[in-house]
Motif scaffolding. Structure first.
Motif, PDB file in Angstrom:
ATOM      1  N   THR A   1       0.825  -1.208   0.000  1.00 16.29           N
ATOM      2  CA  THR A   1       0.000   0.000   0.000  1.00 16.29           C
ATOM      3  C   THR A   1       0.858   1.256   0.000  1.00 16.29           C
ATOM      4  N   ASN A   2       1.916   1.256   0.789  1.00 10.98           N
ATOM      5  CA  ASN A   2       2.801   2.433   0.842  1.00 10.98           C
ATOM      6  C   ASN A   2       3.481   2.676  -0.504  1.00 10.98           C
ATOM      7  N   PHE A   3       3.907   1.596  -1.151  1.00  7.84           N
ATOM      8  CA  PHE A   3       4.575   1.756  -2.447  1.00  7.84           C
ATOM      9  C   PHE A   3       3.603   2.306  -3.492  1.00  7.84           C
ATOM     10  N   HIS A   4       2.404   1.713  -3.559  1.00  3.86           N
ATOM     11  CA  HIS A   4       1.410   2.205  -4.519  1.00  3.86           C
ATOM     12  C   HIS A   4       1.014   3.654  -4.224  1.00  3.86           C
ATOM     13  N   SER A   5       0.918   4.009  -2.949  1.00  3.91           N
ATOM     14  CA  SER A   5       0.571   5.385  -2.589  1.00  3.91           C
ATOM     15  C   SER A   5       1.649   6.354  -3.054  1.00  3.91           C
ATOM     16  N   PHE A   6       2.921   5.959  -2.911  1.00  8.27           N
ATOM     17  CA  PHE A   6       4.017   6.815  -3.355  1.00  8.27           C
ATOM     18  C   PHE A   6       3.983   7.003  -4.871  1.00  8.27           C
ATOM     19  N   VAL A   7       3.756   5.909  -5.607  1.00  7.62           N
ATOM     20  CA  VAL A   7       3.718   5.996  -7.067  1.00  7.62           C
ATOM     21  C   VAL A   7       2.554   6.886  -7.521  1.00  7.62           C
ATOM     22  N   ILE A   8       1.363   6.684  -6.929  1.00  2.00           N
ATOM     23  CA  ILE A   8       0.198   7.484  -7.326  1.00  2.00           C
ATOM     24  C   ILE A   8       0.410   8.959  -7.002  1.00  2.00           C
ATOM     25  N   LYS A   9       0.970   9.238  -5.825  1.00  2.00           N
ATOM     26  CA  LYS A   9       1.224  10.635  -5.436  1.00  2.00           C
ATOM     27  C   LYS A   9       2.221  11.288  -6.401  1.00  2.00           C
TER      28      LYS A   9
ATOM     29  N   ASP B   1      12.933  10.718 -11.286  1.00  2.00           N
ATOM     30  CA  ASP B   1      12.664  10.381  -9.892  1.00  2.00           C
ATOM     31  C   ASP B   1      12.819   8.874  -9.705  1.00  2.00           C
ATOM     32  N   ILE B   2      13.061   8.456  -8.456  1.00  2.00           N
ATOM     33  CA  ILE B   2      13.299   7.044  -8.155  1.00  2.00           C
ATOM     34  C   ILE B   2      12.209   6.538  -7.213  1.00  2.00           C
ATOM     35  N   ALA B   3      11.637   5.382  -7.547  1.00  2.00           N
ATOM     36  CA  ALA B   3      10.708   4.674  -6.662  1.00  2.00           C
ATOM     37  C   ALA B   3      11.337   3.332  -6.324  1.00  2.00           C
ATOM     38  N   VAL B   4      11.708   3.143  -5.060  1.00  2.34           N
ATOM     39  CA  VAL B   4      12.388   1.920  -4.626  1.00  2.34           C
ATOM     40  C   VAL B   4      11.359   0.911  -4.120  1.00  2.34           C
ATOM     41  N   ILE B   5      11.384  -0.291  -4.671  1.00  2.37           N
ATOM     42  CA  ILE B   5      10.476  -1.356  -4.249  1.00  2.37           C
ATOM     43  C   ILE B   5      10.939  -1.868  -2.888  1.00  2.37           C
ATOM     44  N   PRO B   6      10.048  -1.988  -1.917  1.00  3.09           N
ATOM     45  CA  PRO B   6      10.438  -2.476  -0.587  1.00  3.09           C
ATOM     46  C   PRO B   6      11.100  -3.847  -0.661  1.00  3.09           C
ATOM     47  N   GLY B   7      12.030  -4.086   0.257  1.00  3.67           N
ATOM     48  CA  GLY B   7      12.769  -5.341   0.276  1.00  3.67           C
ATOM     49  C   GLY B   7      11.864  -6.549   0.371  1.00  3.67           C
ATOM     50  N   GLY B   8      12.117  -7.555  -0.462  1.00  4.74           N
ATOM     51  CA  GLY B   8      11.349  -8.789  -0.441  1.00  4.74           C
ATOM     52  C   GLY B   8      10.091  -8.779  -1.278  1.00  4.74           C
ATOM     53  N   LEU B   9       9.788  -7.665  -1.969  1.00  2.00           N
ATOM     54  CA  LEU B   9       8.533  -7.566  -2.717  1.00  2.00           C
ATOM     55  C   LEU B   9       8.739  -7.454  -4.225  1.00  2.00           C
ATOM     56  N   THR B  10       9.930  -7.765  -4.706  1.00  2.00           N
ATOM     57  CA  THR B  10      10.154  -7.683  -6.154  1.00  2.00           C
ATOM     58  C   THR B  10       9.298  -8.684  -6.918  1.00  2.00           C
ATOM     59  N   SER B  11       8.967  -9.815  -6.290  1.00  4.31           N
ATOM     60  CA  SER B  11       8.152 -10.819  -6.970  1.00  4.31           C
ATOM     61  C   SER B  11       6.701 -10.381  -7.104  1.00  4.31           C
ATOM     62  N   ILE B  12       6.344  -9.237  -6.511  1.00  3.88           N
ATOM     63  CA  ILE B  12       4.978  -8.724  -6.591  1.00  3.88           C
ATOM     64  C   ILE B  12       4.914  -7.373  -7.290  1.00  3.88           C
ATOM     65  N   LEU B  13       5.927  -6.520  -7.096  1.00  7.69           N
ATOM     66  CA  LEU B  13       5.847  -5.127  -7.528  1.00  7.69           C
ATOM     67  C   LEU B  13       6.801  -4.761  -8.655  1.00  7.69           C
ATOM     68  N   GLN B  14       7.685  -5.662  -9.074  1.00  3.17           N
ATOM     69  CA  GLN B  14       8.633  -5.325 -10.130  1.00  3.17           C
ATOM     70  C   GLN B  14       8.168  -5.913 -11.463  1.00  3.17           C
ATOM     71  N   PRO B  15       7.837  -5.097 -12.462  1.00  2.00           N
ATOM     72  CA  PRO B  15       7.324  -5.605 -13.736  1.00  2.00           C
ATOM     73  C   PRO B  15       8.229  -6.641 -14.391  1.00  2.00           C
ATOM     74  N   LEU B  16       9.536  -6.384 -14.427  1.00  2.00           N
ATOM     75  CA  LEU B  16      10.446  -7.337 -15.058  1.00  2.00           C
ATOM     76  C   LEU B  16      10.440  -8.673 -14.327  1.00  2.00           C
ATOM     77  N   ASP B  17      10.423  -8.636 -13.017  1.00  2.00           N
ATOM     78  CA  ASP B  17      10.426  -9.862 -12.229  1.00  2.00           C
ATOM     79  C   ASP B  17       9.114 -10.621 -12.362  1.00  2.00           C
ATOM     80  N   VAL B  18       8.013  -9.913 -12.431  1.00  2.00           N
ATOM     81  CA  VAL B  18       6.690 -10.532 -12.445  1.00  2.00           C
ATOM     82  C   VAL B  18       6.362 -11.155 -13.804  1.00  2.00           C
ATOM     83  N   SER B  19       6.685 -10.456 -14.901  1.00  2.00           N
ATOM     84  CA  SER B  19       6.159 -10.876 -16.200  1.00  2.00           C
ATOM     85  C   SER B  19       7.187 -11.065 -17.309  1.00  2.00           C
ATOM     86  N   LEU B  20       8.405 -10.541 -17.177  1.00  2.00           N
ATOM     87  CA  LEU B  20       9.281 -10.458 -18.346  1.00  2.00           C
ATOM     88  C   LEU B  20      10.553 -11.297 -18.258  1.00  2.00           C
ATOM     89  N   ASN B  21      11.151 -11.440 -17.086  1.00  2.00           N
ATOM     90  CA  ASN B  21      12.427 -12.149 -17.001  1.00  2.00           C
ATOM     91  C   ASN B  21      12.318 -13.598 -17.456  1.00  2.00           C
TER      92      ASN B  21
END
Length: 424
Positions: free
Chosen positions: A145-153, A296-316
């Protein structure tokens, strides 16, 4: 030669017992072709046999001698598997001996035979892993939720176009990429797979893409001190490192050669770069270099790349599927050279770079764009695309890959510096 051990159902045993009660044990043994001693034992167990399922082969083998130990051991195994940890037969034997000492059990040897029977009694078996899972943080929902809130803001403040929202990730690749399975004649005891012997020699591929489906130039990092003077494909950025991984210098080179060449960079358009908390991303000098490109930089919280990183989720994974397909084609039809001893040489660095470029460019732009929406990064601000977050991944035609062939988490953002180097 010892005779084969026979198994008898409870129904059969009761028939023998009934016949023996009407005549005698010896006659029952002759009638049903069983030993007289066995008939005597069955007559003593008649009450238990009546309570058992008729078709069950009951009371076969010795009963468990240490039920308290085995129940405690089973509970420990279940706890380890719920946490996702690997439990082997050797580990079970070691743990069983330790528990036997705690319970002051004497005469317990914890042999391989006991381990086999224990697994059978508890309905356990050695299984092939189906997925290597990254450990998710306990406050999972709050961090997402915090990551999505930062991106939307950030999107509301800067109003980024989709072409100015990007994601970058490093992934390890090997010079030889044989599949664990191949078509072969049925019944063959040996199934050979030829390689050049470099299936454990890694290099790093750095991929980056934009939310509109654009794919940026891939970067390849080889495990070398200097690059050879060869003609590399023009669409690939080639770099070298003594260990073959990404570091601060490599990040600065990527920012200068790849990030600065993204669409809109010359017009100084404001952009958003999403990446994980890998240590080389968080160095102050790298952050300054990124900000100098007006990103600008949006850092994905530790341990959540398998949920929030596009390359990790769908492309690699589809990228590596295509890369493996090119390696397979080269092994079958490509031009190869051999050492004086007759051993096949590994593919040349320019050839490997051409595989990387072809595999990366073959990914559909629609897949790239949808990966950002799947992670909640580029969805429409009016909420009309929010349902994509919960959709299953689309089936995209790729080269089949075995379930056990998962990415080694060399660039896992939750690892310490020492763990990271040891893994590579």
């Amino acid at each position: 030669m010892s005779s084969k051990r026979m198994k008898y159902s409870a129904k059969f045993k009761l028939q023998v017992v009934k016949f023996a009660q009407e005549s005698n044990n010896c006659a029952a043994g002759r009638e049903f072709c069983v030993n007289e001693k066995v008939v005597c034992d069955w007559r003593k167990q008649v009450e238990k046999l009546k309570c058992m399922p008729k078709n069950k082969c009951s009371n076969c083998g010795k009963p468990c001698q240490w039920p308290e130990l085995e129940d405690k051991l089973l509970q420990w195994i279940e706890e380890q598997r719920q946490s996702g940890y690997i439990v082997t037969r050797n580990l079970i034997i070691i743990k069983a001996k330790a528990m036997a000492a705690e319970l002051q059990i004497t005469g317990f040897l914890a042999s391989n035979c006991w381990c086999t029977k224990f697994l059978r009694r508890k309905n356990l078996a050695l299984r092939q892993k189906t997925k290597i899972a990254q450990k998710l943080p306990e406050d999972l929902d709050q961090k997402i939720t915090n990551f999505h809130s930062f991106v939307i803001k950030s999107r509301r403040k800067e109003n980024y176009d989709l072409v100015h929202i990007g994601n970058m990730d490093e992934t390890p690749v090997w010079f030889d990429m044989p599949s664990a399975r191949t078509v072969n004649a049925k019944g063959a005891k040996t199934v050979l797979v030829n390689t050049t012997g470099h299936e454990k020699l890694p290099f790093t591929v750095v991929l980056a893409c934009l939310a509109d489906g654009t794919k940026l130039k891939p970067m390849v990092i080889f495990k070398r001190k200097t690059l050879p003077k060869k003609n590399f494909p023009p669409g690939v950025l080639v770099h070298c490192h003594p260990k073959g991984w990404m570091d601060e210098a490599g990040m600065k080179l990527w920012v200068e050669k790849v990030l600065r060449s993204r669409p809109g960079s010359l017009l100084r358009k404001k952009s958003l770069l999403v990446w994980d908390s890998f240590q080389a991303h968080l160095v102050d000098s790298v952050k300054r270099a990124v900000h100098q490109t007006n990103a600008d930089i949006a850092v994905i919280p530790g341990g959540l790349t398998s949920i929030l990183q596009p390359l990790d989720v769908s492309l690699n994974k589809p990228f590596k599927d295509r890369l493996r397909e090119r390696w397979n084609n080269w092994m079958i039809e490509g031009q190869k050279s051999f050492t004086p001893a007759g051993n096949m040489r590994v593919a040349s660095l320019p050839t490997v770079c051409s595989w990387v470029l072809d595999a990366w460019l073959s990914l559909p732009a629609v897949m790239v764009a949808r990966s950002f929406k799947k992670c909640g990064i580029s969805n429409s601000m009016d909420g009309t695309e929010d349902e994509i977050l919960w959709e299953e991944a689309e089936d995209v035609p790729t080269t089949p890959v075995d379930d056990e062939d998962e990415d080694d988490r060399v660039y896992a953002d939750h690892l310490t510096s020492e763990e990271w180097q040891n893994l590579f």
